[in-house]
Structures are given as C-alpha cells and as structure tokens.
Design a protein around this motif. Structure first.
Motif, mmCIF file in Angstrom:
data_model
loop_
_atom_site.group_PDB
_atom_site.id
_atom_site.type_symbol
_atom_site.label_atom_id
_atom_site.label_comp_id
_atom_site.label_asym_id
_atom_site.label_seq_id
_atom_site.Cartn_x
_atom_site.Cartn_y
_atom_site.Cartn_z
ATOM 1 N N ALA A 59 8.669 -60.723 -50.078
ATOM 2 C CA ALA A 59 7.765 -59.707 -49.530
ATOM 3 C C ALA A 59 8.373 -59.030 -48.305
ATOM 4 O O ALA A 59 8.224 -57.810 -48.118
ATOM 5 N N LYS A 60 9.074 -59.809 -47.479
ATOM 6 C CA LYS A 60 9.672 -59.248 -46.272
ATOM 7 C C LYS A 60 10.744 -58.220 -46.591
ATOM 8 O O LYS A 60 10.955 -57.263 -45.836
ATOM 9 N N ASN A 61 11.432 -58.401 -47.719
ATOM 10 C CA ASN A 61 12.522 -57.493 -48.106
ATOM 11 C C ASN A 61 12.142 -56.568 -49.255
ATOM 12 O O ASN A 61 13.003 -55.901 -49.819
ATOM 13 N N MET A 62 10.847 -56.546 -49.588
ATOM 14 C CA MET A 62 10.412 -55.805 -50.770
ATOM 15 C C MET A 62 10.674 -54.311 -50.643
ATOM 16 O O MET A 62 11.057 -53.648 -51.604
ATOM 17 N N ALA A 63 10.474 -53.751 -49.449
ATOM 18 C CA ALA A 63 10.670 -52.308 -49.261
ATOM 19 C C ALA A 63 12.114 -51.905 -49.578
ATOM 20 O O ALA A 63 12.357 -50.890 -50.248
ATOM 21 N N LYS A 64 13.082 -52.726 -49.135
ATOM 22 C CA LYS A 64 14.493 -52.416 -49.401
ATOM 23 C C LYS A 64 14.807 -52.572 -50.890
ATOM 24 O O LYS A 64 15.548 -51.773 -51.474
ATOM 25 N N LEU A 65 14.237 -53.615 -51.498
ATOM 26 C CA LEU A 65 14.477 -53.838 -52.919
ATOM 27 C C LEU A 65 13.913 -52.697 -53.752
ATOM 28 O O LEU A 65 14.564 -52.203 -54.687
ATOM 29 N N VAL A 66 12.696 -52.266 -53.421
ATOM 30 C CA VAL A 66 12.070 -51.156 -54.150
ATOM 31 C C VAL A 66 12.887 -49.885 -53.997
ATOM 32 O O VAL A 66 13.058 -49.109 -54.945
ATOM 33 N N SER A 67 13.412 -49.661 -52.779
ATOM 34 C CA SER A 67 14.217 -48.462 -52.525
ATOM 35 C C SER A 67 15.474 -48.455 -53.392
ATOM 36 O O SER A 67 15.852 -47.416 -53.957
ATOM 37 N N ILE A 68 16.128 -49.606 -53.527
ATOM 38 C CA ILE A 68 17.334 -49.713 -54.355
ATOM 39 C C ILE A 68 17.001 -49.451 -55.817
ATOM 40 O O ILE A 68 17.700 -48.690 -56.513
ATOM 41 N N VAL A 69 15.928 -50.066 -56.309
ATOM 42 C CA VAL A 69 15.552 -49.904 -57.718
ATOM 43 C C VAL A 69 15.118 -48.463 -57.992
ATOM 44 O O VAL A 69 15.438 -47.904 -59.050
ATOM 45 N N LYS A 70 14.414 -47.846 -57.040
ATOM 46 C CA LYS A 70 14.018 -46.440 -57.215
ATOM 47 C C LYS A 70 15.255 -45.542 -57.280
ATOM 48 O O LYS A 70 15.307 -44.596 -58.074
ATOM 49 N N GLY A 71 16.255 -45.834 -56.443
ATOM 50 C CA GLY A 71 17.506 -45.078 -56.506
ATOM 51 C C GLY A 71 18.176 -45.213 -57.859
ATOM 52 O O GLY A 71 18.718 -44.242 -58.400
ATOM 53 N N CYS A 72 18.124 -46.419 -58.437
ATOM 54 C CA CYS A 72 18.689 -46.627 -59.775
ATOM 55 C C CYS A 72 17.916 -45.828 -60.817
ATOM 56 O O CYS A 72 18.508 -45.268 -61.751
ATOM 57 N N ALA A 73 16.586 -45.781 -60.675
ATOM 58 C CA ALA A 73 15.763 -45.007 -61.610
ATOM 59 C C ALA A 73 16.110 -43.523 -61.531
ATOM 60 O O ALA A 73 16.197 -42.832 -62.551
ATOM 61 N N GLN A 74 16.328 -43.021 -60.313
ATOM 62 C CA GLN A 74 16.722 -41.621 -60.159
ATOM 63 C C GLN A 74 18.092 -41.369 -60.784
ATOM 64 O O GLN A 74 18.302 -40.339 -61.447
ATOM 65 N N LEU A 75 19.006 -42.302 -60.589
ATOM 66 C CA LEU A 75 20.331 -42.160 -61.206
ATOM 67 C C LEU A 75 20.203 -42.114 -62.721
ATOM 68 O O LEU A 75 20.908 -41.340 -63.389
ATOM 69 N N ASP A 76 19.316 -42.920 -63.281
ATOM 70 C CA ASP A 76 19.071 -42.900 -64.723
ATOM 71 C C ASP A 76 18.631 -41.507 -65.169
ATOM 72 O O ASP A 76 19.056 -41.000 -66.214
ATOM 73 N N CYS A 77 17.771 -40.871 -64.372
ATOM 74 C CA CYS A 77 17.306 -39.509 -64.698
ATOM 75 C C CYS A 77 18.451 -38.509 -64.700
ATOM 76 O O CYS A 77 18.571 -37.685 -65.617
ATOM 77 N N TYR A 78 19.299 -38.569 -63.675
ATOM 78 C CA TYR A 78 20.374 -37.577 -63.564
ATOM 79 C C TYR A 78 21.470 -37.820 -64.605
ATOM 80 O O TYR A 78 22.109 -36.868 -65.079
ATOM 81 N N MET A 79 21.686 -39.079 -64.982
ATOM 82 C CA MET A 79 22.613 -39.350 -66.089
ATOM 83 C C MET A 79 22.049 -38.798 -67.392
ATOM 84 O O MET A 79 22.797 -38.276 -68.235
#
Length: 826
Positions: free
Chosen positions: A510-530
């Motif tokens: 939970a303490k690191n959830m914001a950073k983890l979500v940010s990384i996964v969201k960045g991966c989702a965006q990369l999936d879109c642009y690919m």
C-alpha cells in the motif's frame, strides 16, 4: 496411468476455470462516483474509481449554460453509477436529465437531508452550497486517509500540492464526494470493508479538446453493435464494439492497454508537449532498428494486468492466491518492460514514453522491494492448493519451527489414537487423522459407505459427524478433542502469525502502490502507442505537424474508416487565417461525398489530437480546443423533436461555445424545413461567424443550396469548393469524389427530386427533355429575388438570438420563424 493423466487434466481444467473467473473479475467495467459543483458558469468535480480505489480532483473550469459542455463530457467519459451535485437549479436539472430521472422530479427531493437514512444506494444526491457546508467539506477533505501517507505533515504537503485552497468549488466537490462515501458505502460496495483511497490525482479538463456527443457519434469514435441473437437483447455484455476508430486502433496486447486506449480516445489533448511525446513514441516503434525490441515488449505486455483491481481483491480476501500470483507477475513484467526501455534508448534519440519508462526504474528500488517481498514471503503454489495465505518456508524461523513441530505431531499420532480409529471405525481401512483450518484435528474417512447416520449406531458410534467434501467424511472423537486441547493453540498461533505477516506485507504494498500504479499505467500507454504504430505503419499514415498558427493544410487526406471498406479517393484541404478563408462552403449533389469529406477532415484533426499519425501524405494542423459538428440529425416523434428543432439546438451550441480555436463541421444545415427558410438559417449562421473576422473558427459547411454565398453580405472570408460531378448520357449522376475549387455548376437537391417525381408522372420523356428541365431548374431567374430571402435571413438572426437568450426554450423562436411572411413589396 490413465487415472493419473485424468487427475492432471482435471487439475488443469480447474486451474483454467479459476483463471477465467479471475480474468472476468479483472475485466469488470470501471464504476465511478462523481461529484459536481457548479456556480457562476464555473465547474469543478471529483470522482472515485471503485475498482482501482483512486480519487481524482478536477480543477475549476468555465462551463457555460445552457449546454454545460464539460459536464456532458465528464458524463460520457465516466458513466457514473452515482452523482453528487451542488449548484443552480438549471444545472441540477441538467444533471437529472443526464441521469434520466423523471422530468417532473424536483431537485429538492434529492437533497442529502431528504433522503438521509435510506438503505438503498442513492444514485443522485444534492448538497447545499453554504458557508457551513464549505467548512464541513474542508475539514472532511483535510482528514482524508490515503494509503501510504500516515504522516500528517507529509499528507498535508501532498494535499496542498494536488488541491488549490482558493478554488472553493474544488473543496466543495471533493468534500461532498467523501461525505457521500462515508454514509452510502455499505449500500454501494459488495464487501464490508471501509472505502480505501489508494492515491489522489489531478484530472485536468483545460488541456482536453472539447467534443460534444453528436460529434463523437458523427466521427464514429466508438460504435456499439447489438448482439445478433434476439434473446440476448438487453442483457449485460450483449453489446459488442462495432466498426469504429476504437476498433481500428485497438491492436493492444493487454486488457489494461485496451482500457487505456478508451481513455485516450475520450480525452484528446491540445498539450503540444504531450502530443509530441506520443508522436515520438510511435515513431520509435516504427523504426526498423527497434522491431525486435517492440516484439519483446508486446510479448511481456500480455502478462501485465490492472494491479489496482488485483490489490483490491487481495484486500477483500488475502487467501485468494490467484490474485497474489497475478499481482506479482504484473509487477515483475512491468519492471522488465521498463528495464528493456531503459536499455533500448540510444543517445540523442527522441523516444517519448520509452525514455520516460526507462527513467521510471532508475534508482527506484521500491518496485523490486515489493516484488522480492511477495516472492520471498508468499508461498503461492502451496497457498493455491490449500486455498489460504501461506508464508514461504525460510522467511520466519520461529514460524517454521512451529510448523515443523505440528507436522511431526500429525505424522506420529500416538498408538492410543490408532486404537481409537480401530474402535470407532473398524470396517473402514481408509481413515486417518488430519488437521482442518479453524477446526483442528479430525478423522477423515474416504468411503462411499460412510454417512452421518453411522455415528449414532454401528461403525463410528460415539463419534460426531462434522461435514462432508466430495467423497471424504469428517468426524470428531474424544481423542480428537484431546489432541486439540493439547496442540490446538499451536495451529492458532501459526494462523495468527501468518495473518500478521500478511497484514505487514499488504502495508508495504500500500505504501508503494502509487508508484506501482504509475509504472503499470505507463506500460498500458505504451501498449496503446505500439498498437497505433502497428496500424499507422500498415496503412501508411504520416506524422502531423502541430502548429500554434490557425491553419489546416492536409495533402491527400483519407477517411480512416472508409478506406478500410472501399477504394477511397484522397482529397486536400487548405485553410488558414493568413489566407482569410476560415469559412469553407462545399456545394455538391446528394451522394457525391460531402458528408464523408467533412468527417474525413474531422477524423484527421481528431487523430492528430490524440497523438496518432493521420491518413494523409502530409498534414499541418492547428492546435484546437474544441470540435463541433452538425452531421448526424436525430429526430424523435416521441420527444416531439423535429429536424428544425435540432438544427437550432446544435447551431446554438456552436454559436455559444465555439472559440477562435474551434473546428466546426456543418452538414446540410437547414434541410429540416422548406428551402427558403433553410437558406435563411444557413446564411444567418455564416454571417454570424463571418462577423468574428480573424477570430472566426475554422468552419466547413456543406450544402446543396447554390446561391448561399450570393446571399451573404460578408464574403471575404468565405471560400467555395465543390465535388466534381456530371450527368452521363442517360441523365444519371456521375461523381469523381474529387474536391475542386469553385461552385457546383448544377443544383441537385430538393428541386431535383421534385422534377424527377413530376417526370415520372408523365407518359413519355426523352433525354433532351431531362436536360432542358435541368437547365431551367438551375436558372437564376427561377429563384426568388435575393431581397425577399434577406427578409427571412433577418428573421433567422432573431430566431438564433431568441434561442440563446431563452436558454434552450425554442418554442417561441420556432413559432416566430414559421409565422414570418415575406412582404413582396419590400
């Protein structure tokens, strides 16, 4: 051997069924709680995503009535399941209309005090705007609990960073949302847990390109196709995504990528730096040097899931090991994706999001800490077999010793207990002592002969039947009770210890959830642009140049959807402020391609503002703030809504809300009424836009009225174009679908239809007769004198002004326009 194979297949089948059920859980549509606050043409909002536990703050923005365009935009993007609203009665009634509440409903009936204490979840609640309410909301907002922010000083700094204290409507909307969640959460959520806020983010509308509902429909950004089977009609999930821009671009490898693509399509932006980042990412993916890297990235993307949903499922039930497995896999693969991006960026190369993801894992040990913690602490394989949270052997020495001691006890049951087994169950050879969670030691018998009645007489007499699972029957005996009294506390101690370790691990996540979500969201965006890169590479799209100048210069532009179905004829468009041709009039026959051309321009501009390449050979596009259109006309007898009504409604929306940075697409405006009235309305709109001079938006009108420009007093900013069309020898229309400068030489609209109908009533006619009537029909002498139409134009001005001044009540305006008579003596 056969039994062994069958057992393995059953196990695999059960695992696949479980994974399918979990994927369905992770594929649920996002559910939003939306809080709106409007005052003096200013809107602020806050919303909470139930599945991801994220809360978003929308800073204040101008939202004019009667259209409330940004309010409509939020509803379309979020489709909220519950709405809190605060503001003027006209705003509240607009929200009630969007929620499809009864027309005669009173906003006062939905105030927080009026519906307090109801057990059912309220999908609409009205909060007051007062100093007392403001004070309560401020206190509630500053007492918010965010995962990972236990320190009050750190939390205060975080809140001050995300919330501007001087924006009172922001405080009101956020406070109303939190107060609603406090009192209604049990009725909304299926679990008994209190609401958790994993992160607080800003959701800005100022950089979004505003697109109204009719334009989304006209440009076919999304299209829903009903299930072909009649019995599926109306059922959840029975609708599928039809052919649309979303379906064209959705080549994503992951579910989170597809979800992110929906958000990108609903949030076109005019932030040039953000657009250039997206263009750079697509360009990097198209570079042949990076082909093998893109293939590896796509392969890893398939293993990344929405970790916020997984974490919520873990919080609800930590014993569900599948969610731990998916969470760990998603974090690991997201980290690998970022590492690969970091190692793939070459010096001096513009790689957009690739570089950002690479930077995200530099010196970010928290991500690996979470992954290693889950790997070293959670025994996922054994936990999946036991269906409970089990700590990995070797992590806690004391816990391991307790487990080993209990295991030895189970393996070395005293001889007295064996004698008891023979005493109570002498006829059953397959019976043994075992440990059952929360029940302790029991006797398990595997026999089709065993039944609960056996415990009262005959074999098993004196034992107590507990429960049955498949072909196993569980009993308790005096010896079982003795073992539980002697060793039962050890099992409870093990469970308590594992639960504490689980709780501590969840706290670290939970303490690191914001950073983890940010990384996964960045991966989702990369999936879109690919995915975009895959589409634009196959269809030879080009990178547009986004310019601050008011300019639209597209060479050999194509319709992104039409070219998938037919051999499309590309066309150009060139308008600019410097050329003083911001208003373009397209005159052409019906079915010549006017509407397609308008949609083509709109789609190209739209694609450029979501960061995608465009179907053209070159494109220079002005940064815009909104797209308005009148292409699809919606008529409804049940709503007493005519074409004329919608013409006025949509054009009033354009006149009221369009800015100098808007793109306006108007198709056959005024066709819902008679010819002279239609011309008058159209000319009135052209004149109104022309009066703005250099501040006029880029506007394209299509019409079959030839003399429109002749009726306009301000012609300096108007450019005429047409579509090449001719008649063949038999009198049938032939069109090349090619745009050329100038006016259409023939008129083919309502008058042509009437002439054809009159010809059909005659016994005989020849090609010469047809050509003669066409020539006569297009003679200027056959039209009413321009000054007679100008009287109608003056009335059209009054109609539009009346409509705007009466905030949407057009009854009086329509009556005035219909009753207007042309004076032949003027």
């Amino acid at each position: 051997m056969a039994e062994c194979v069958e057992t393995i297949m059953d196990s695999k089948r059960q695992e696949n069924e479980s994974l399918l059920a979990i994927n369905q859980d992770l594929s649920e549509e996002y559910e939003h709680l939306l809080s709106l606050c409007w005052d003096s043409a200013t809107l602020s909002a806050s919303f909470y995503v139930i599945q991801t536990m994220e809360m978003f703050i929308v800073p204040e923005i101008t939202d004019l009535r009667p259209m409330f365009s940004y309010t409509h935009n939020l509803f379309r993007q979020l489709n909220p399941i519950a709405v809190m609203a605060s503001g003027h009665e006209s705003f509240l009634r607009e929200v009630m209309t969007l929620l499809k509440l009864p027309e005669d409903a009173n906003p006062k009936d939905y105030t927080a005090t009026a519906i307090h204490g109801t057990s059912e979840p309220n999908n609409f609640m009205v909060f007051p705007q007062s100093e007392k309410s403001m004070l309560n909301n401020r206190q509630r907002l500053w007492s918010i609990k965010i995962s990972g922010l236990e320190d009050e000083v750190e939390k205060k700094l975080y809140l001050e960073t995300h919330i501007q204290p001087h924006q009172k409507l922001v405080i009101q909307s956020a406070g109303n949302l939190l107060r609603y969640m406090d009192t209604n959460w049990k009725a909304i959520s299926a679990d008994n847990m209190p609401p958790i806020i994993s992160s607080l983010k800003v959701f800005s509308l100022k950089s979004q390109v505003l697109i109204d509902d009719s334009t989304y429909l006209a440009l076919e950004i999304f299209s829903t196709a009903t299930h072909p089977s009649g019995f599926m009609k109306g059922l959840k999930g029975a609708e599928q995504m039809g052919f649309s821009l979303y379906r064209l671009l959705n080549q994503c490898q992951s579910k989170i990528g597809s979800d992110e693509l929906k958000m990108i399509l609903q949030q076109p932006t005019n932030d040039i730096s953000e657009l250039n980042k997206r263009y750079d990412t697509i360009e990097w993916c198209l570079n042949q040097q990076n082909t093998s890297i893109v293939v590896r990235l796509k392969r890893m993307m398939k293993q990344v899931y929405e970790i916020s949903r997984c974490f919520k499922k873990i919080l609800e039930n930590p014993d569900k090991m599948y969610f731990w497995k998916i969470f760990r896999s998603s974090v690991a693969h997201a980290y690998k994706i970022c590492e690969l991006c970091r190692d793939s960026v070459r010096e001096g190369e513009n790689s957009g999001l690739i570089e950002e993801l690479g930077e995200a894992v530099k010196d970010q040990v928290e991500i690996m800490v979470v992954f290693m913690a889950i790997t070293e602490i959670v025994d996922i394989d054994e936990g999946m077999q036991e269906n409970k949270f089990i700590v990995q052997e070797g992590f806690d020495v004391e816990l391991d010793n307790q487990k080993d001691y209990l295991r030895k006890i189970q393996m070395n049951i005293p001889d007295a207990t064996q004698a008891e087994l023979r005493k109570y169950f002498p006829v059953f050879e397959s019976c043994e002592y075992t440990m059952v969670p929360e029940m302790g030691f029991v006797i398990a018998i595997k026999s089709p002969m065993a039944s609960p009645s056996d415990s009262s007489s005959g074999p098993g007499m004196g034992s107590k039947f507990l429960f049955q699972t498949n072909d196993l029957f569980y009993y308790s005996t005096p010896c079982c009770m003795e073992l539980n009294d002697k060793y039962g506390h050890m099992y409870n101690d093990i469970c308590v210890r594992e639960q504490q370790i689980c709780k501590d691990l969840i706290g670290v996540i939970a303490k690191n959830m914001a950073k983890l979500v940010s990384i996964v969201k960045g991966c989702a965006q990369l999936d879109c642009y690919m995915a975009m890169a895959q589409v634009v590479g196959a269809r030879k799209y080009v990178r547009p140049q986004m310019l601050p100048d008011k300019l639209l210069k597209i060479h050999q532009g194509r319709h992104a959807l039409m070219e998938e179905r037919v051999n499309f004829i590309p066309n150009d468009i060139h308008v600019s402020e410097s050329m003083e041709n911001l208003i373009t009039i397209i005159t052409a026959p019906n079915s010549a391609g006017k509407s397609i051309y308008l949609k083509q321009v709109g789609i190209i501009v739209y694609l450029a503002h979501i960061g995608c390449f465009v179907p053209a050979t070159s494109a220079e596009i002005s940064i815009i703030d909104s797209i308005y259109s009148r292409i699809h006309n919606i008529e409804s007898i049940h709503q007493d809504a005519s074409s004329f009504f919608h013409d006025l409604h949509q054009m009033a929306n354009v006149m009221e809300n369009s800015s100098t940075r808007s793109l306006i697409l108007i198709d056959e405006f005024g066709s819902g009424t008679n010819v002279n009235e239609g011309k008058s309305l159209l000319v009135a709109c052209i004149e109104e836009l022309s009066k703005r001079c250099s501040a006029a938006p880029i506007t394209l009108f299509s019409t079959h009225y030839l003399d429109i420009v002749d009726l306009c007093e301000s012609r300096e900013m108007v450019k005429e174009i047409t579509i090449e069309s001719t008649f063949d020898d038999s009198g049938r229309l032939q069109t090349t679908h090619k745009i050329v400068d100038g006016r259409c030489p023939l008129q083919y609209a309502n008058e042509l239809h009437n002439i054809r109908r009159s010809l059909e009533n005659q016994e005989t006619f020849t090609d010469e007769r047809v050509k003669m009537i066409h020539q006569k029909m297009n003679s200027s002498a056959d039209f009413e004198a321009p000054h007679l139409v100008r009287n109608k134009i003056r009335c059209a001005y009054e109609v539009l002004r009346t409509y705007l001044l009466t905030n949407g009540n057009v009854d009086e305006a329509i009556k005035k326009f219909m009753d207007f008579e042309i004076d032949d003596d003027e």
